[in-house]
Design an enzyme around this catalytic site. Structure first.
Site, PDB file in Angstrom:
ATOM      1  N   LYS A  83       0.812  -1.223   0.000  1.00 19.01           N
ATOM      2  CA  LYS A  83       0.000   0.000   0.000  1.00 19.01           C
ATOM      3  C   LYS A  83       0.851   1.281   0.000  1.00 19.01           C
ATOM      4  CE  LYS A  83      -4.086  -2.115   1.994  1.00 19.01           C
ATOM      5  NZ  LYS A  83      -5.130  -2.080   3.007  1.00 19.01           N
ATOM      6  N   GLY A 145      -0.086   1.518  12.931  1.00 18.19           N
ATOM      7  CA  GLY A 145       0.584   1.294  11.647  1.00 18.19           C
ATOM      8  C   GLY A 145      -0.305   1.773  10.509  1.00 18.19           C
ATOM      9  N   GLY A 146      -0.021   1.263   9.318  1.00 18.86           N
ATOM     10  CA  GLY A 146      -0.755   1.699   8.127  1.00 18.86           C
ATOM     11  C   GLY A 146      -2.244   1.397   8.207  1.00 18.86           C
ATOM     12  N   ASN A 167      -1.179   1.991  21.205  1.00  9.89           N
ATOM     13  CA  ASN A 167      -0.162   1.211  20.492  1.00  9.89           C
ATOM     14  C   ASN A 167       0.908   0.741  21.460  1.00  9.89           C
ATOM     15  OD1 ASN A 167       0.612   0.245  17.886  1.00  9.89           O
ATOM     16  ND2 ASN A 167       2.380   1.612  17.982  1.00  9.89           N
ATOM     17  N   MET A 244      -9.980  -6.232  12.119  1.00 10.92           N
ATOM     18  CA  MET A 244      -9.855  -6.030  10.667  1.00 10.92           C
ATOM     19  C   MET A 244      -9.476  -7.313   9.929  1.00 10.92           C
ATOM     20  SD  MET A 244      -8.198  -2.358  10.002  1.00 10.92           S
ATOM     21  CE  MET A 244      -8.779  -0.875  10.808  1.00 10.92           C
TER      22      MET A 244
HETATM   23  P1  ATR Z   1      -0.109  -2.420   9.034  1.00 14.45           P
HETATM   24  O1  ATR Z   1       0.146  -1.674   7.776  1.00 14.45           O
HETATM   25  O2  ATR Z   1      -0.810  -3.743   8.850  1.00 14.45           O
HETATM   26  O3  ATR Z   1      -0.779  -1.573  10.072  1.00 14.45           O
HETATM   27  P2  ATR Z   1       2.432  -2.005  10.305  1.00 14.45           P
HETATM   28  O4  ATR Z   1       2.519  -0.626   9.756  1.00 14.45           O
HETATM   29  O5  ATR Z   1       3.647  -2.863  10.344  1.00 14.45           O
HETATM   30  O6  ATR Z   1       1.325  -2.858   9.558  1.00 14.45           O
HETATM   31  O7  ATR Z   1       1.851  -1.860  11.795  1.00 14.45           O
HETATM   32  C1  ATR Z   1       1.607  -2.967  12.570  1.00 14.45           C
HETATM   33  C2  ATR Z   1       0.878  -2.525  13.847  1.00 14.45           C
HETATM   34  O8  ATR Z   1       0.577  -3.672  14.629  1.00 14.45           O
HETATM   35  C3  ATR Z   1       1.689  -1.603  14.730  1.00 14.45           C
HETATM   36  O9  ATR Z   1       0.800  -0.745  15.397  1.00 14.45           O
HETATM   37  C4  ATR Z   1       2.358  -2.597  15.701  1.00 14.45           C
HETATM   38  O10 ATR Z   1       2.750  -2.026  16.915  1.00 14.45           O
HETATM   39  P3  ATR Z   1       4.209  -1.287  17.052  1.00 14.45           P
HETATM   40  O11 ATR Z   1       4.082   0.025  16.353  1.00 14.45           O
HETATM   41  O12 ATR Z   1       4.403  -1.116  18.508  1.00 14.45           O
HETATM   42  O13 ATR Z   1       5.190  -2.219  16.397  1.00 14.45           O
HETATM   43  C5  ATR Z   1       1.199  -3.536  15.913  1.00 14.45           C
HETATM   44  N1  ATR Z   1       1.562  -4.890  16.366  1.00 14.45           N
HETATM   45  C6  ATR Z   1       2.121  -5.886  15.632  1.00 14.45           C
HETATM   46  N2  ATR Z   1       2.239  -7.015  16.359  1.00 14.45           N
HETATM   47  C7  ATR Z   1       1.725  -6.737  17.588  1.00 14.45           C
HETATM   48  C8  ATR Z   1       1.550  -7.484  18.785  1.00 14.45           C
HETATM   49  N3  ATR Z   1       1.917  -8.759  18.874  1.00 14.45           N
HETATM   50  N4  ATR Z   1       0.981  -6.852  19.839  1.00 14.45           N
HETATM   51  C9  ATR Z   1       0.606  -5.562  19.758  1.00 14.45           C
HETATM   52  N5  ATR Z   1       0.739  -4.795  18.663  1.00 14.45           N
HETATM   53  C10 ATR Z   1       1.285  -5.378  17.592  1.00 14.45           C
END
Ligand code: ATR
Length: 301
Positions: A83, A145-146, A167, A244
């Site tokens: 994206k 995140g995104g 977050n 989601m």
């Molecule tokens: P996307 O585009 O799918 O949002 P991303 O930009 O990599 O992907 O963001 C992932 C999100 O999931 C982030 O908010 C991440 O938290 P961090 O910013 O602290 O890394 C969150 N995330 C991923 N794995 C997680 C977990 N096991 N527990 C809590 N938050 C998680």
């Protein structure tokens, strides 16, 4: 001919002469429900078109997309992990795509590649269709995140009472609060950031939420971003928990169910964002010809 680094998934527009060709691009992509969703919309609206899949290599999105459009492709949906690449590729971005920081819908117009983001509108329409009151609601958005960023603008436009972005790393949530401060003020929404850990504290998290949306990537690995302590503060039986992710009852949804709350996966959001993309491509006059809820019901059956 497909792009040199793309899996050949029979989406070369030149193979479908006389048909407008669209595709969804992602990696992996074989699981995608987008082709069947768009095929149903095309049937409902009497549109002759082909909608296929593309799986560019991780670093080859731009070349795959350009090859597709050069070969006559009309439009493309874009999913994980492309994206941001799609946003970089677009010559023209809609205002909501700029704010979302990501693009899920591309199309060719006047020789230029246009990019939009229909994810947030899709989420809001699915929530409203499920009878969720957003106006004056207390909303908790998990993740920064995104996926989270893409839905903040459309959620704020519904004038909830508050939107708390929580977050793991608080700094990212803080950034989003700054980015959306003006829109929040315009719609009189209290927009706040919080660390996930703060959800455990009854002094910081003093009230439960009407709506909790999981936009973290945790669901993909079947974890929940919420600890057992946080769950107690956040959910009451009148809460609605929305993940989601689609196609399964995630750990997050199970936590909400255990507190007596109602839950939903993200399949409706997928269908509704696709509906917006379809109308961008084929014309908004077809809005009354398509029935996203019927498509969703069929997918669930
Ligand atoms: P996307 O585009 O799918 O949002 P991303 O930009 O990599 O992907 O963001 C992932 C999100 O999931 C982030 O908010 C991440 O938290 P961090 O910013 O602290 O890394 C969150 N995330 C991923 N794995 C997680 C977990 N096991 N527990 C809590 N938050 C998680």
């Amino acid at each position: 001919m497909t792009a040199p680094h793309s899996a050949d998934l029979h989406t070369d527009p030149r193979l479908f002469s006389g048909l407008d060709v669209y595709a969804v691009a992602g990696n992996p992509i074989s699981h995608s429900k987008s082709p069947v969703i768009h095929q149903r919309f095309a049937e409902q609206a009497g549109q002759r078109m082909h909608y296929g899949r593309l799986q560019p290599e991780i670093n080859s999105f731009a070349i795959a997309a350009k090859t597709f459009f050069d070969a006559g492709g009309k439009g493309m949906n874009v999913t994980v992990p492309f994206k941001l690449d799609a946003q970089a590729l677009a010559d023209v971005l809609t205002a909501r795509a700029r704010l979302a920081g990501a693009v899920n819908t591309l199309w060719i117009q006047d020789g230029k590649i246009y990019g939009d983001n229909t994810d947030g509108a899709g989420l809001v329409r699915d929530l409203l269709a499920q009878g969720i009151e957003l106006h004056s609601a207390r909303i908790l958005l998990l993740g920064a995140g995104g996926a989270a960023r893409g839905v903040i603008g459309p959620l704020l436009e519904q004038s909830p009472k508050c939107l708390v972005i929580a977050n793991r790393s608080n700094a990212k949530a803080d950034e989003l609060v700054k980015l959306f401060a003006d829109i929040a003020a315009k719609h009189e929404v209290a927009l706040e950031s919080r660390a996930l850990a703060d959800l455990e504290s009854p002094t910081i998290t003093q009230y439960p939420f009407d709506l909790v949306i999981n936009a973290t990537a945790a669901g993909l690995s079947d974890e929940s971003p919420l600890s057992a302590k946080a769950v107690v503060n956040i959910f009451v039986p009148s809460s609605f928990a929305y993940d989601m992710v689609y196609g399964k009852t995630t750990a997050f949804m199970q936590q909400a169910l255990q507190r007596g709350a109602r839950v939903s996966d993200g399949l409706g959001m997928l269908v509704e964002q696709a509906a917006d993309a379809f109308l961008l491509w084929r014309g908004s006059d077809l809005a009354s010809a398509i029935d996203p809820r019927a498509v969703l019901a069929k997918l669930r059956s």
